[in-house]
Design a protein around this motif. Structure first.
Motif, PDB file in Angstrom:
ATOM      1  N   ASP A   1      59.788  70.743  43.817  1.00  0.00           N
ATOM      2  CA  ASP A   1      58.355  70.967  43.657  1.00  0.00           C
ATOM      3  C   ASP A   1      58.040  71.571  42.300  1.00  0.00           C
TER       4      ASP A   1
ATOM      5  N   THR B   1      61.893  68.131  53.170  1.00  0.00           N
ATOM      6  CA  THR B   1      60.983  68.066  52.019  1.00  0.00           C
ATOM      7  C   THR B   1      60.164  69.346  51.853  1.00  0.00           C
ATOM      8  N   ASP B   2      60.709  70.480  52.304  1.00  0.00           N
ATOM      9  CA  ASP B   2      59.969  71.733  52.162  1.00  0.00           C
ATOM     10  C   ASP B   2      59.817  72.131  50.703  1.00  0.00           C
ATOM     11  N   HIS B   3      60.872  71.949  49.926  1.00  0.00           N
ATOM     12  CA  HIS B   3      60.815  72.362  48.514  1.00  0.00           C
ATOM     13  C   HIS B   3      61.083  71.202  47.566  1.00  0.00           C
ATOM     14  N   TYR B   4      61.276  70.008  48.133  1.00  0.00           N
ATOM     15  CA  TYR B   4      61.526  68.823  47.325  1.00  0.00           C
ATOM     16  C   TYR B   4      60.604  67.706  47.785  1.00  0.00           C
ATOM     17  N   PHE B   5      60.335  66.770  46.901  1.00  0.00           N
ATOM     18  CA  PHE B   5      59.529  65.623  47.312  1.00  0.00           C
ATOM     19  C   PHE B   5      60.206  64.333  46.858  1.00  0.00           C
ATOM     20  N   TYR B   6      59.816  63.243  47.507  1.00  0.00           N
ATOM     21  CA  TYR B   6      60.360  61.920  47.209  1.00  0.00           C
ATOM     22  C   TYR B   6      59.424  61.261  46.215  1.00  0.00           C
TER      23      TYR B   6
ATOM     24  N   ARG C   1      65.919  59.982  44.708  1.00  0.00           N
ATOM     25  CA  ARG C   1      64.535  60.141  44.256  1.00  0.00           C
ATOM     26  C   ARG C   1      63.920  61.445  44.674  1.00  0.00           C
TER      27      ARG C   1
ATOM     28  N   SER D   1      57.961  58.157  43.999  1.00  0.00           N
ATOM     29  CA  SER D   1      57.808  56.710  44.088  1.00  0.00           C
ATOM     30  C   SER D   1      56.852  56.247  43.013  1.00  0.00           C
TER      31      SER D   1
END
Lengths: 240, 240
Positions: free
Chosen positions: B90, B230-235, B86, B237
């Motif tokens: 960004d 999570t510096d350049h990616y996010f989870y 998941r 939901s």
DNA sequence: CTAGTGTCATATGTCTTATAAAAGACACAA
DNA sequence: TTGTGTCTTTTATAAGACATATGACACTAG
């Protein structure tokens, strides 16, 4: 070739039902007309109405009770609350939650908020900042942004005196029901102010949660940004 | 009163279909028999088979293609991968992911893992430690625990040479298909070892993700623990 | 008078049947 | 060779008959 302009009967019925939900003709918690009534109203069979309602039920917009009827879903129910507040304690049952209002003000939409909610920068907004306390433990610090036009009469005292979820207040007092939401999660370090409110040291790792909530027809109507202290609680996610 | 021992016809059919899926009689990606064939096989109408398959499709165990047939879901499809991984960038589209195997070994189940997977402490396990690199960026460091009995012939080279998701390897080589999973998320600070592998300073905030995966009939068969940068990616939901 | 029981109206749930629409294979013609 | 019509097989849609659940209400045994 021809664009997919075709829509089966049951989907047209579904669209009509959705419109009744959206317009507020049927209010949260109330029963909608029976399948037979709707069938004769729209001049189709019960089975066709049924399939339309099936899809609404699958999207949690309504729920069925055999022998009783079909009801408009509401945020009043306990079950729904856990669908939107995904924090659970490491052990034991979730206890009571206290909501402390920190700030309530009207402001203008920033470019960021405007983009998220499909508004124009500078549009009137309502901003709510609050702290969620589980038992004695401050766990969530969050900021809620709402379109000012939709929530014209909203006041600080209405928010602070309301018991239960904000979404409950929104749907009963303003006729806006949140249907679904999307969240983006990151890890972050607590800053000075956040650390003080959450009772941790600055730099403490926190969950940063950004949410856009949608009402009927995928219309975005709320933007939130929260910091979650996950020392004794975790964020639940289901992959399926 | 009588216990709810009653089950409608379509659910009994569903149970039969589930058994065929579980046993591997119908393999991932393949078509299952047509609704008509199943109807005559079980001596019920097409509509009843249809309702059974509807539920399986709603649970993502199979998918339908009008005019073609109904197919057993598989982790080979691109779409399914995003249901289980998941993380999204960004900005921009998700790029290629490289999987670097750090460690592969057989070990005994700790009490914790045993409890999660409904095994006994000391049962034989396989442990995989690896790094997921997005483009040039190391983003996920994770540990995967599997029951040794289910994955008897699994080797380090099979894992490191496999292209694509682990779940793909599991379902094609070991006949175990992951159907759903539950994750628990917390924020954590990077330790020395993790920081080095993910290219951050110790203390850097990370997303700590714990996952239990289930195969058919809610049987747990995998436990994971991951650290996400999570510096350049996010989870992502979805609440709904 | 009251507690239990039967009956009825009305709601959603189940199951079958008939027909429509989508997809692909194949024959055939320009 | 390339497109086009047609046939077969598949899932999708629609309608109708019947089953089951629920609650209200009347009736009756005690």
């Amino acid at each position: 070739m021809g664009s997919p302009t075709f829509s089966p009967l049951y989907r047209q019925i579904k669209a009509l039902l959705l419109e009744s939900l959206r317009s507020g003709a049927w209010r949260p918690g109330e029963a909608i007309p029976s399948e037979m009534d709707l069938a004769s109203l729209y001049k189709v069979s019960q089975g066709t109405v049924r399939k339309a309602i099936d899809e609404l039920a699958a999207e949690n917009l309504v729920y069925r009770r055999q022998g009783k009827g079909t009801f408009v879903a509401t945020h009043g129910e306990r079950q729904v609350r856990f669908r939107f507040l995904r924090l659970a304690p490491d052990s034991g049952e979730p206890g009571a939650v206290e909501r402390r209002l920190l700030e309530f003000r009207r402001a203008r939409a920033s470019a960021e908020v405007a983009r998220m909610l499909e508004l124009k920068a500078g549009d009137p907004m309502v901003m709510i900042r609050r702290l969620l306390v589980f038992g004695e433990d401050p766990v969530v610090l969050e900021e809620v942004w709402l379109p000012g036009t939709l929530f014209k009469g909203l006041t600080a005292s209405a928010v602070s005196e309301h018991r239960g979820a904000l979404y409950n207040l929104f749907e009963t007092q303003f006729g806006t029901r949140m249907v679904r939401a999307e969240e983006k999660l990151k890890a972050a370090a607590a800053d000075e102010a956040g650390a003080a409110l959450l009772g941790v040291e600055p730099g403490h790792p926190l969950l940063a949660v950004e949410r856009v909530s949608y009402t009927y027809s995928d219309k975005p109507v709320e933007w939130r940004r929260g910091l979650y202290k996950t020392d004794h609680y975790f964020y639940r996610s289901e992959l399926g």
